[in-house]
Write a protein that holds these residues in place. Structure first.
Motif, PDB file in Angstrom:
ATOM      1  N   TYR A 139      -7.522   8.406  -4.588  1.00  0.00           N
ATOM      2  CA  TYR A 139      -6.261   8.361  -5.399  1.00  0.00           C
ATOM      3  C   TYR A 139      -6.384   7.660  -6.666  1.00  0.00           C
ATOM      4  CZ  TYR A 139      -3.339   5.269  -2.445  1.00  0.00           C
ATOM      5  OH  TYR A 139      -2.870   4.265  -1.685  1.00  0.00           O
ATOM      6  N   GLY A 140      -6.907   6.365  -6.251  1.00  0.00           N
ATOM      7  CA  GLY A 140      -7.157   5.456  -7.362  1.00  0.00           C
ATOM      8  C   GLY A 140      -7.745   6.010  -8.564  1.00  0.00           C
ATOM      9  N   GLN A 200      -8.067   6.210  -0.560  1.00  0.00           N
ATOM     10  CA  GLN A 200      -7.606   5.386  -1.605  1.00  0.00           C
ATOM     11  C   GLN A 200      -8.363   5.314  -2.785  1.00  0.00           C
ATOM     12  OE1 GLN A 200      -6.140   1.417  -0.398  1.00  0.00           O
ATOM     13  NE2 GLN A 200      -5.401   2.039   1.430  1.00  0.00           N
ATOM     14  N   ILE A 201      -9.801   5.248  -2.652  1.00  0.00           N
ATOM     15  CA  ILE A 201     -10.554   5.355  -3.923  1.00  0.00           C
ATOM     16  C   ILE A 201     -10.215   6.595  -4.574  1.00  0.00           C
ATOM     17  CG2 ILE A 201     -12.853   5.659  -4.584  1.00  0.00           C
ATOM     18  CD1 ILE A 201     -13.822   3.727  -2.267  1.00  0.00           C
ATOM     19  N   SER A 223     -14.301   5.804  10.008  1.00  0.00           N
ATOM     20  CA  SER A 223     -13.607   4.318   9.881  1.00  0.00           C
ATOM     21  C   SER A 223     -13.314   4.141   8.243  1.00  0.00           C
ATOM     22  CB  SER A 223     -14.619   3.464  10.320  1.00  0.00           C
ATOM     23  OG  SER A 223     -15.905   3.317   9.665  1.00  0.00           O
ATOM     24  N   GLU A 224     -14.311   5.084   7.573  1.00  0.00           N
ATOM     25  CA  GLU A 224     -14.134   4.829   6.013  1.00  0.00           C
ATOM     26  C   GLU A 224     -13.219   5.916   5.413  1.00  0.00           C
ATOM     27  OE1 GLU A 224     -15.076   2.296   4.895  1.00  0.00           O
ATOM     28  OE2 GLU A 224     -16.869   1.627   6.016  1.00  0.00           O
ATOM     29  N   ALA A 281     -10.267   4.288   3.327  1.00  0.00           N
ATOM     30  CA  ALA A 281     -10.937   3.662   2.099  1.00  0.00           C
ATOM     31  C   ALA A 281     -11.289   4.691   1.031  1.00  0.00           C
ATOM     32  CB  ALA A 281     -12.033   2.855   2.237  1.00  0.00           C
ATOM     33  N   ILE A 282     -11.847   5.644   1.376  1.00  0.00           N
ATOM     34  CA  ILE A 282     -12.072   6.939   0.593  1.00  0.00           C
ATOM     35  C   ILE A 282     -11.054   7.492  -0.190  1.00  0.00           C
ATOM     36  CG2 ILE A 282     -13.157   9.004   0.245  1.00  0.00           C
ATOM     37  CD1 ILE A 282     -15.470   7.995   1.952  1.00  0.00           C
ATOM     38  N   GLU A 295       0.888  -1.080  -0.188  1.00  0.00           N
ATOM     39  CA  GLU A 295      -0.135  -0.043  -0.105  1.00  0.00           C
ATOM     40  C   GLU A 295       0.792   1.402  -0.165  1.00  0.00           C
ATOM     41  OE1 GLU A 295      -1.392  -2.710   1.668  1.00  0.00           O
ATOM     42  OE2 GLU A 295      -2.843  -2.836  -0.010  1.00  0.00           O
TER      43      GLU A 295
END
Lengths: 291, 289
Positions: free
Chosen positions: A265-266, A262-263, A255-256, A259-260, A212
């Protein structure tokens, strides 16, 4: 607030070093490594062990970390000499996966999953010192070295290898030496960043050196623009301030946030590659032709 | 006895690896696109099956949905990501980063909506019974091996006996000639993505029933597929499948000597050795790279 900002600035400087050194091999030499976090980790463990066993001298820790990471960069340089493109990405991915297993298993050196704890506060020649000024100085040095190397004969040799390896070889350039040196420089820089990180957080474990993180640093370089001096820094600022900014949005559960982030930058990576492959800062006409 | 047990487990893993690797190799061989989101197709198919199972739908419906999801994902990647990039002569790296980005997005979406961590489908098929003293075999082992064998036979027939299959192989060799013959290179390329991605679905379903899924499983699948493709020799479907099988068996047999966490490392040592000493792989032709 001061402590928060100082912490953020230190993180920026450390990841700035990582992004700048990765950019050196990706942008100038065309060596697409997804194993940068491995050398970050090697440096962190090396710096932590020096501080734990000897003295927490920040310069000594950095030098030792650079030596370890630079020395072991041969693991990355060897496949880089043999293959390029897809094959090399595969090899660096393999290296990343094996290294994470090693970090988690070699308990005497790395503390295993639990990591190394209680790393003493850094000093410089016996005087207590903050990590931030040292990290900023190191970042400035890395940027200066990158600018000088990239402008000089060495940088031109590297770009020549990137654009046409056989042509560079035909012109009498020592391709093997140039690649090995470039990888060594970049990995030693990542090692320094690792030592600073260990002294800054006073705790290291394998979770900071996983794929990661390699991808995060890669995203910083790409979103900012490969092969530019300031692009990776801009990418670092954007990606590191993202979680801080998202934390202020009330409708996202805490908590998200990860994830958000990462989404986002993906998505940024994919959309940039479709519409603006050279990155935010990159020169459009040049970015397309590199391979 | 332990050896035989590990060999059988290895064959099951190997069959799964062979299917995914063959899908990746088919796409890469035909289109020269390094489809790094192949592991994402696997993840999506696995979770589609998981959701169908949780909803209480029969297995064959879940399997159909899983295949459809993987196929559509592959086709969408070709149409909306790779084709726009290739229009401006995207380099290998541009393609790779774009696919990687999609992988990250899907991994996190799956984590958010399906929950993080291990998720398995409970089925009678994965209950092992003792077939010989100290040898435990679950029906899923035979299903995995039979599925892989049938699909490879079908794929071979398709590639050698049908017009579409021949066109697909022709695309690998000479895209310009394809256009001269009045065929659509884009259409064949979509076909390659559809078939290649569909091959990941059965592997994903078997994985969901046995070792289980997690949102990051795509990385592992991707790494194995790349390793198998390189070890087998780029451009050789047979090589990729065989190498996938061998990697699965090798990972399993290695457990006789090392702990489970090293199993993955075995595949990478093999990959590393091949990259250093024989980059063209087992069946590969020497290529300028």
């Amino acid at each position: 607030m001061i402590a928060y900002l100082s912490n953020l600035a230190t993180q920026l400087a450390i990841f700035g070093i990582l992004a700048a050194t990765l950019n050196f091999i990706v942008g100038y030499a065309g060596i697409f490594s997804i194993a940068h976090a491995v050398f970050f980790g090697l440096g962190a463990y090396a710096g932590a062990q020096i501080a734990l066993l000897l003295v927490p001298d920040v310069v000594l820790a950095c030098l030792f970390a650079a030596a370890i990471a630079g020395g072991l960069s041969l693991c990355l340089a060897l496949p880089a000499l043999r293959v390029r493109g897809e094959y090399f990405v595969a090899a660096s991915l393999g290296l990343q996966m094996v290294a994470v297993t090693l970090f988690a298993e070699l308990k005497p050196l790395t503390g295993g999953i639990g990591g190394l704890v209680g790393i003493p506060l850094p000093t410089l020649f016996g005087v207590p010192v903050g990590v931030l000024p040292v990290a900023l100085a190191a970042l400035a040095l890395v940027l200066l070295a990158t600018a000088l190397l990239a402008r000089g004969a060495f940088g031109r040799t590297l770009t020549a290898i990137r654009d046409a390896e056989s042509a560079a070889e035909a012109l009498g350039k020592n391709v093997a030496a140039a690649k090995t040196l470039a990888v060594g420089f970049a990995c030693a820089g990542a090692g320094v960043a690792g030592a600073l990180y260990a002294l800054h957080t006073s705790f290291v474990n394998v979770e900071s050196f996983t794929m990661e993180y390699s991808v995060l640093v890669m995203a910083m370089v790409i979103i900012g623009g490969t092969g530019t001096l300031w692009g990776p820094l801009i990418g670092t600022v954007i990606l590191l301030s993202l979680p801080a900014g998202l934390a202020f949005l009330p409708f996202i559960p805490p908590s998200e946030v990860g994830a958000i982030q990462q989404i986002l930058y993906g998505l940024a990576m994919t959309l940039l590659m479709i519409f603006r492959p050279a990155g935010l800062v990159g020169d459009l006409s040049r970015g397309r032709a590199t391979a | 006895m332990l050896f035989l047990q590990l060999l059988l487990n290895g064959l099951q893993t190997g069959a799964i690896y062979a299917l995914t690797a063959a899908g990746f190799a088919l796409i890469f061989g035909a289109t020269r696109i390094f489809h790094f989101a192949h592991g994402t197709a696997f993840t999506l198919a696995g979770y589609a099956y998981l959701f169908a199972w949780r909803a209480g739908w029969p297995g064959w419906v879940g399997a159909l949905i899983a295949v459809a999801v993987a196929t559509l994902f592959g086709m969408a990647m070709e149409r909306f990501v790779y084709r726009p990039i290739q229009r401006h002569e995207g380099s290998f790296f541009t393609v790779f980063v774009a696919a990687f980005g999609v992988g990250i997005v899907v991994q996190n979406l799956v984590g958010m909506f399906a929950g993080r961590g291990l998720a398995t489908v409970d089925t009678r098929l994965s209950f092992a019974t003792e077939v010989m003293p100290e040898i435990f075999v679950a029906p899923i082992l035979w299903i995995a091996i039979a599925t892989a064998a049938v699909l490879f036979a079908a794929l071979t027939v398709f590639l050698t006996r049908t017009h579409a299959g021949v066109a697909l192989r022709a695309l690998a060799q000479n895209p310009d000639l394809i256009r001269t013959y009045g065929l659509s290179a884009n259409g064949i390329s979509v076909l390659a993505f559809a078939i290649g991605s569909a091959l990941a679905a059965p592997a994903a379903i078997v994985t969901a029933m046995t070792s289980g899924l997690n949102e990051a499983i795509g990385h592992h699948v991707m790494l194995i597929s790349i390793a198998a493709t390189i070890v087998g020799g780029i451009g050789s479907l047979r090589g990729a499948a065989l190498a996938g099988l061998m990697l699965g068996v090798a990972e399993s047999l290695a457990l006789q000597f090392v702990d489970t966490q090293w199993a993955e490392a075995v595949s990478f040592l093999a990959l590393f050795a091949f990259i250093l000493f024989r980059p063209s792989g087992i069946f590969g032709v020497a290529m300028a790279r």
